[in-house]
Write a protein that holds these residues in place. Sequence first.
Motif, mmCIF file in Angstrom:
data_model
loop_
_atom_site.group_PDB
_atom_site.id
_atom_site.type_symbol
_atom_site.label_atom_id
_atom_site.label_comp_id
_atom_site.label_asym_id
_atom_site.label_seq_id
_atom_site.Cartn_x
_atom_site.Cartn_y
_atom_site.Cartn_z
ATOM 1 N N MET A 46 30.630 -6.276 -12.393
ATOM 2 C CA MET A 46 29.689 -6.947 -11.511
ATOM 3 C C MET A 46 28.277 -6.690 -12.044
ATOM 4 N N ASN A 47 27.501 -7.743 -12.160
ATOM 5 C CA ASN A 47 26.149 -7.553 -12.683
ATOM 6 C C ASN A 47 25.200 -7.088 -11.571
ATOM 7 N N LYS A 48 24.044 -6.619 -11.978
ATOM 8 C CA LYS A 48 23.090 -6.015 -11.039
ATOM 9 C C LYS A 48 22.519 -7.029 -10.052
ATOM 10 N N THR A 49 22.287 -8.247 -10.515
ATOM 11 C CA THR A 49 21.711 -9.258 -9.629
ATOM 12 C C THR A 49 22.660 -9.605 -8.505
ATOM 13 N N LEU A 103 24.332 -9.125 -2.799
ATOM 14 C CA LEU A 103 25.349 -8.742 -1.810
ATOM 15 C C LEU A 103 24.845 -7.615 -0.912
ATOM 16 N N LEU A 104 24.128 -6.676 -1.479
ATOM 17 C CA LEU A 104 23.546 -5.593 -0.691
ATOM 18 C C LEU A 104 22.529 -6.132 0.308
ATOM 19 N N ALA A 162 15.798 -8.509 -4.684
ATOM 20 C CA ALA A 162 16.810 -9.494 -5.070
ATOM 21 C C ALA A 162 16.152 -10.796 -5.493
ATOM 22 N N PHE A 163 15.118 -11.185 -4.797
ATOM 23 C CA PHE A 163 14.397 -12.412 -5.160
ATOM 24 C C PHE A 163 13.768 -12.297 -6.540
ATOM 25 N N LYS A 223 13.935 -13.565 -12.412
ATOM 26 C CA LYS A 223 13.888 -13.143 -13.814
ATOM 27 C C LYS A 223 15.152 -13.575 -14.546
ATOM 28 N N THR A 224 16.292 -13.510 -13.864
ATOM 29 C CA THR A 224 17.557 -13.890 -14.484
ATOM 30 C C THR A 224 17.638 -15.389 -14.694
#
Length: 90
Positions: free
Chosen positions: A1-4, A9-10, A60-61, A66-67
């Motif tokens: 699972m990637n960080k983004t 989800l968090l 998260a935004f 950035k991604t």
Amino acid sequence: MNKTLFINLLSMGLALFAVFGTLLGGLVLAFDKTLWPIDGYVLYFGNITHVLVIPVSALAFVKSCKTNPKPQTAWLIMQGAIFIVAVVSV
């Protein structure tokens, strides 16, 4: 699972805990005074998660921008709704 994905989800989980904890604690506190210690803790938990969801949602935004420079509209609307509900409830 990637960080983004994990941060998104968090953020959603914290927002759900915050809204339902605040609603449940407030409703029980308003209608049944005999459960004061329990619903007080639920209400405090909801308020604390409201404070936590604001920076996590902002992170998260930023991480998503950035991604993917062009985030989807649905995701932006969801993050905006989480942020607005958290700010209003605090």
